[in-house]
Design an enzyme around this catalytic site. Structure first.
Site, PDB file in Angstrom:
ATOM      1  CE1 TYR A  20      63.050  14.498  72.716  1.00  0.00           C
ATOM      2  CE2 TYR A  20      65.028  15.380  71.564  1.00  0.00           C
ATOM      3  CZ  TYR A  20      63.914  14.465  71.627  1.00  0.00           C
ATOM      4  OH  TYR A  20      63.841  13.932  70.619  1.00  0.00           O
TER       5      TYR A  20
ATOM      6  CE1 TYR B 222      77.043   2.752  75.517  1.00  0.00           C
ATOM      7  CE2 TYR B 222      78.633   4.205  77.077  1.00  0.00           C
ATOM      8  CZ  TYR B 222      78.419   2.959  76.076  1.00  0.00           C
ATOM      9  OH  TYR B 222      79.235   2.134  76.189  1.00  0.00           O
TER      10      TYR B 222
ATOM     11  CB  THR C 115      67.285  13.308  67.569  1.00  0.00           C
ATOM     12  OG1 THR C 115      67.617  13.511  68.908  1.00  0.00           O
ATOM     13  CG2 THR C 115      67.802  12.057  67.562  1.00  0.00           C
ATOM     14  CB  THR C 116      64.852  14.930  63.284  1.00  0.00           C
ATOM     15  OG1 THR C 116      64.166  14.477  64.199  1.00  0.00           O
ATOM     16  CG2 THR C 116      64.568  14.818  61.818  1.00  0.00           C
TER      17      THR C 116
ATOM     18  CE  LYS D  49      61.000  16.308  70.518  1.00  0.00           C
ATOM     19  NZ  LYS D  49      62.058  16.488  69.452  1.00  0.00           N
TER      20      LYS D  49
ATOM     21  NE  ARG E  19      65.974   9.345  68.325  1.00  0.00           N
ATOM     22  CZ  ARG E  19      66.617   8.697  67.224  1.00  0.00           C
ATOM     23  NH1 ARG E  19      67.896   8.349  67.230  1.00  0.00           N
ATOM     24  NH2 ARG E  19      66.047   8.848  66.164  1.00  0.00           N
TER      25      ARG E  19
ATOM     26  CB  ILE F   8      59.573  19.688  68.950  1.00  0.00           C
ATOM     27  CG1 ILE F   8      59.448  20.988  69.733  1.00  0.00           C
ATOM     28  CG2 ILE F   8      60.787  19.461  68.024  1.00  0.00           C
ATOM     29  CD1 ILE F   8      60.622  21.317  70.518  1.00  0.00           C
TER      30      ILE F   8
END
Length: 293
Positions: A135, A109, A46-47, A164, A140, A206
């Site tokens: 994850y 979503y 994502t980063t 994660k 998010r 992470i």
């Protein structure tokens, strides 16, 4: 999966002023992390602003990191999304020879039920040619992968080797740690509670901030893993303000401003993200100056 113990970092994608990918800056970031003692690198998480990279740009990021790393550290590739069929197709066709594991986010979503999340990762597991890190990041995805679902996946699929965990909930992480299979790894996805999760039995982190301060952050996690609690918390409290600052106006705008202040990469982010304001940029620069003293 001993290679996933310690500090991994979710690499940013640096951009030039025209918002094209800055390959030279990404190479500098990889070297900075390797030299700073990071244990492994995560590509296209994502980063990395993955959502605003087209397919050619993603391939360029992968090729750049692989070339810069030169086999020095294990690499993890982000392969996730909210279309299970699309992810399965990528898992069946991509060459993963340069990668140790896959990091796959819980679907966003769509807001699936816990059974939907389980069935999604069942399909991912069955298609994946290398180990999978699931994850959980409810902030998010708008859905929380509950401990019972994580433990069900961990027990049912040998190649799902870690989670994660980024719910920001230490108690939830501890529930997973308490009941997980012996070799299943719980990896913090929250920088601020990474050390407490490690001390509770987690395998590491992470991290976002870890790429900006790789030496200090990775040493903190190693001290935690070695149960040197006082020394680890000394580093934690030294870095705590920087963790707050890099998320204050959104990720990765904050960590990119750290790289800008360090002279490693410019702070450009792609819309709909915007860079940090002048006040935060100045506070980040001041923090870095104080760390260097």
């Amino acid at each position: 999966m001993q290679s996933l113990i310690g500090t991994g970092v979710a690499l940013v994608t640096p951009f030039k002023g025209d918002f094209s990918i800055d390959v030279e800056a990404l190479t500098r970031i990889v070297n900075f992390c390797v030299d700073g003692g990071i244990e492994y690198l995560v590509v296209l998480g994502t980063t990395a602003e993955n959502a605003t990279l087209d397919q050619d740009e993603k391939e360029l990021v992968i090729a750049t990191v692989v070339a810069a790393n030169k086999g020095r550290l294990p690499l993890v590739l982000g392969v996730g999304g909210n279309d299970t069929r699309k992810i399965v197709a990528e898992l069946k066709t991509r060459d993963f020879s340069d990668f140790e594991a896959i990091l796959s986010v819980s679907p966003f979503y769509n807001k699936p039920t816990q059974e939907g999340i389980y069935q999604h990762f069942k399909a991912v597991s069955e298609a994946a040619p290398i180990p999978v890190i699931i994850y959980n990041v409810p902030g998010r995805t708008s859905s929380n992968m509950l401990p019972k679902t994580v433990l069900r996946l961990a027990n049912d699929f040998d190649n799902i080797v870690a989670i994660k965990e980024a719910a920001g909930d230490l108690v939830q992480a501890m529930q997973i740690i308490k009941d997980k299979p012996e070799n299943f790894l719980v990896i913090s996805g929250d920088d601020m509670i990474a050390l407490p999760i490690v001390l509770a039995g987690g395998a590491g982190v992470i991290s976002v901030i870890g790429q900006g301060f790789p030496k200090e952050f990775s040493e903190m996690i190693r001290l935690g893993l070695n149960r040197k609690v006082n020394e680890a918390y000394k580093l934690h409290y030294m870095l705590a303000d920087s963790i707050d600052m890099i998320f204050e106006q959104g990720n990765p705008a904050g960590i990119k401003q750290v790289f800008d202040a360090l002279g490693i990469a410019d702070a450009f982010v792609r819309l709909p993200l915007v860079g940090v304001d002048e006040s935060l940029a100045n506070r980040i620069a001041e923090f870095i100056d104080n760390i260097a003293k």
